[in-house]
Motif scaffolding. Structure first.
Motif, PDB file in Angstrom:
ATOM      1  N   THR A   1      -0.249  12.072   9.778  1.00 36.33           N
ATOM      2  CA  THR A   1       0.405  11.415  10.914  1.00 36.33           C
ATOM      3  C   THR A   1       1.868  11.116  10.627  1.00 36.33           C
ATOM      4  N   PHE A   2       2.201  10.818   9.374  1.00 33.57           N
ATOM      5  CA  PHE A   2       3.584  10.438   9.064  1.00 33.57           C
ATOM      6  C   PHE A   2       4.561  11.587   9.282  1.00 33.57           C
TER       7      PHE A   2
ATOM      8  N   LYS B   1       5.195   1.051   9.179  1.00 32.09           N
ATOM      9  CA  LYS B   1       4.679   1.121   7.814  1.00 32.09           C
ATOM     10  C   LYS B   1       5.673   1.811   6.888  1.00 32.09           C
ATOM     11  N   TYR B   2       6.192   2.974   7.297  1.00 28.89           N
ATOM     12  CA  TYR B   2       7.085   3.722   6.417  1.00 28.89           C
ATOM     13  C   TYR B   2       8.503   3.156   6.400  1.00 28.89           C
TER      14      TYR B   2
ATOM     15  N   PRO C   1      -2.290  -6.670   6.387  1.00 30.96           N
ATOM     16  CA  PRO C   1      -3.170  -6.330   5.256  1.00 30.96           C
ATOM     17  C   PRO C   1      -2.488  -5.437   4.223  1.00 30.96           C
ATOM     18  N   TYR C   2      -1.692  -4.468   4.680  1.00 30.00           N
ATOM     19  CA  TYR C   2      -0.999  -3.573   3.751  1.00 30.00           C
ATOM     20  C   TYR C   2       0.074  -4.288   2.939  1.00 30.00           C
ATOM     21  N   SER C   3       0.536  -5.434   3.405  1.00 35.92           N
ATOM     22  CA  SER C   3       1.568  -6.170   2.664  1.00 35.92           C
ATOM     23  C   SER C   3       0.979  -7.015   1.541  1.00 35.92           C
ATOM     24  N   ARG C   4      -0.356  -7.062   1.444  1.00 32.64           N
ATOM     25  CA  ARG C   4      -1.018  -7.847   0.397  1.00 32.64           C
ATOM     26  C   ARG C   4      -1.240  -6.963  -0.839  1.00 32.64           C
TER      27      ARG C   4
ATOM     28  N   ASN D   1       0.859  -1.182   0.000  1.00 35.11           N
ATOM     29  CA  ASN D   1       0.000   0.000   0.000  1.00 35.11           C
ATOM     30  C   ASN D   1       0.897   1.235   0.000  1.00 35.11           C
ATOM     31  N   TYR D   2       1.619   1.409  -1.088  1.00 44.36           N
ATOM     32  CA  TYR D   2       2.621   2.470  -1.183  1.00 44.36           C
ATOM     33  C   TYR D   2       1.977   3.841  -1.039  1.00 44.36           C
ATOM     34  N   TYR D   3       2.662   4.713  -0.300  1.00 40.80           N
ATOM     35  CA  TYR D   3       2.251   6.109  -0.329  1.00 40.80           C
ATOM     36  C   TYR D   3       2.674   6.677  -1.679  1.00 40.80           C
TER      37      TYR D   3
END
Length: 490
Positions: free
Chosen positions: A328-329, A123-124, A375-378, A20-22
């Motif tokens: 937030t990042f 995540k980042y 989930p973001y890694s899918r 889920n790339y920014y």
């Protein structure tokens, strides 16, 4: 011990790189790959950006080094690997810093894990953006400030310069650095630090402006230096900003997505069982031993390290309260200060060890793993990536895709279909010019497609009848539609 902990953290990062790339990271990777060499006419305009001046250059050099040894990978994978290594280095540095300042291996290890597996950092750490690398240099500068006997203005200045050249937001570390230098070395050391930090950073940005824009006008340079998206600005709605800020700092540590059940399986089941066990144990421990918790009443606010950390956190807190508080990042730039202040406070506890902190960290890490990171890694979580993958076999090499506005979805879909050629509708107000160009593309044997924005223009001009097929994805965020254009279709 610090190296072993950092190595274990790096392995966890490497096992679950985000898909889920920014959008920034996809843009960086695209610019790196299309830059060509130094003789390319678009090299500097592709590599340089005022908000993160040298990040693409670093990525470009590392990517080419990887290619030169025979590993043919995309630039986005190299940027992700860079961030994983930088994040692990952050964990190593944080552990050493906390071990030195608290003297407690338990406290140092648990807070390092809190730092490394907080939601946004984790995540980042597996994404392709510039935040982690810049934060590493800020943490290194802070470590020098509070552990060195001498003020070290040159070293602190160089580390801060590096952080600012990677991302502009590192500038707001300046008051903390200035305070730390002044407390140790007085005005003379402070002056040296300012000369290094300002004397390198400003000329470097000015050189970047000249290389990208080809001009030297100071007014234009100032506009370039402070440029940002037109849809972002300061907000002075205090109640709204306060609510968003409180939520944002909580989401810095705990993340989640509303689509967890789509990825439920054996791995998720195990993660949820472990999460339930850790959460239950933490609640029981907190309920049994609540009375002996005394965290902040003995914090030594007169300590130089604490004062520097508080200055670091305060400046970012105030600025980010008014500037995009929902991002937030951006709080990653002051996350190390939060961890250090917490460590200084918790180090004052002298009661029996109840392992409440360890249980809290385990709960947070497992919650982030199950509800956020996994989930973001899918790949299927990312709608634009999922659509791009589906379109790959439908777009042979040389396929031309037209757009009126280059949207974020277009960035993703283009990057993951490098065999395609993307063109703007040029000029967008002349439909006859576009139709003639598209007809030439089709007559040369190329597939011709248009994105949603180009299709909207064509519909408004009565040329949508040339569409002979549609590919779309309506779930879960918003519709993505691309249309195949056929000049013989009426």
């Amino acid at each position: 011990m610090s190296a072993a902990l950092a190595g274990a953290i790096l392995i966890v990062y490497a096992l679950l790189p985000t898909k889920n790339y920014y959008w920034d990271g996809v843009s960086f990777a695209q610019n790196i790959e299309q830059a060509g060499g130094l003789k390319s006419p678009i090299f500097w305009t592709s590599i340089i950006h005022p908000n993160h001046l040298i990040y693409n250059s670093i990525g470009y050099l590392v990517w080419h080094a990887v290619l030169s040894v025979g590993f043919h990978v995309r630039a986005i994978a190299v940027l992700q690997a860079m961030n994983m290594v930088a994040a692990a280095a952050c964990a190593w540095l944080m552990h050493r810093l906390l071990l030195r300042t608290t003297g407690s291996p338990y406290l140092s290890s648990t807070l390092t894990l809190l730092f490394a597996f907080s939601a946004i950092f984790w995540k980042y750490a597996t994404d392709a953006d510039a935040y982690i690398l810049s934060s590493l240099l800020l943490l290194a500068a802070f470590s020098v400030l509070i552990t060195s006997v001498r003020p070290r203005p040159l070293l602190v200045g160089l580390l801060h310069v590096g952080a600012m050249l990677i991302h502009q937001l590192a500038f707001f570390f300046f008051p903390a650095a200035a305070l730390g230098i002044f407390l140790k070395g007085g005005w003379k050391a402070l002056w040296r630090y300012c000369v290094v930090a300002g004397g390198i950073t400003l000329p470097a940005y000015y050189a970047g402006f000249w290389l990208e824009e080809g001009e030297t006008n100071p007014a234009d340079f100032l506009r370039w230096l402070t440029s940002h998206s037109p849809d972002v600005s300061f907000s002075f709605n205090l109640p709204r900003n306060l609510a968003i800020t409180v939520s944002s700092y909580s989401r810095l540590f705990f993340g989640g997505t509303g689509h967890v059940l789509r990825f439920f399986g054996p791995f998720m089941l195990i993660a949820f069982v472990l999460l339930a066990i850790a959460l239950t144990a933490w609640i029981v421990a907190m309920a049994r031993y609540w009375g002996d918790l005394r965290l902040f009443d003995r914090l030594n606010w007169k300590s130089e390290p604490v004062r520097v950390a508080v200055m670091w956190l305060s400046v970012y807190f105030v600025f980010l309260f008014f500037w995009l508080p929902h991002n937030t990042f951006y709080k990653l730039f002051c996350l190390p200060a939060i961890i250090f202040i917490a460590a200084t406070s918790l180090a004052q506890y002298r009661g029996p060890r109840r392992y409440r902190l360890a249980l809290f960290v385990a709960t947070m890490a497992l919650a982030n793993l199950a509800l956020y990171i996994f989930p973001y890694s899918r790949p299927e979580y990312n709608q634009a990536l999922r659509f791009a993958t589906r379109m790959h076999p439908l777009w042979p090499s040389g396929t031309v895709v037209y757009y009126s506005e280059y949207t974020v979805d277009d960035w993703f879909i283009r990057y993951f279909n490098p065999q395609t050629i993307w063109k703007p509708m040029s000029p967008p107000n002349s439909m006859a010019t576009f139709v003639n160009e598209a007809e030439r593309d089709a007559e040369s044997g190329q597939e011709v497609w248009v994105d949603t924005t180009a299709a909207a223009v064509m519909t408004a001009n009565g040329t949508a009848s040339h569409f002979d097929s549609t590919q779309q994805d309506n779930y879960p965020v918003h519709p993505i539609r691309f249309f195949r254009w056929n000049p013989n279709q009426h």
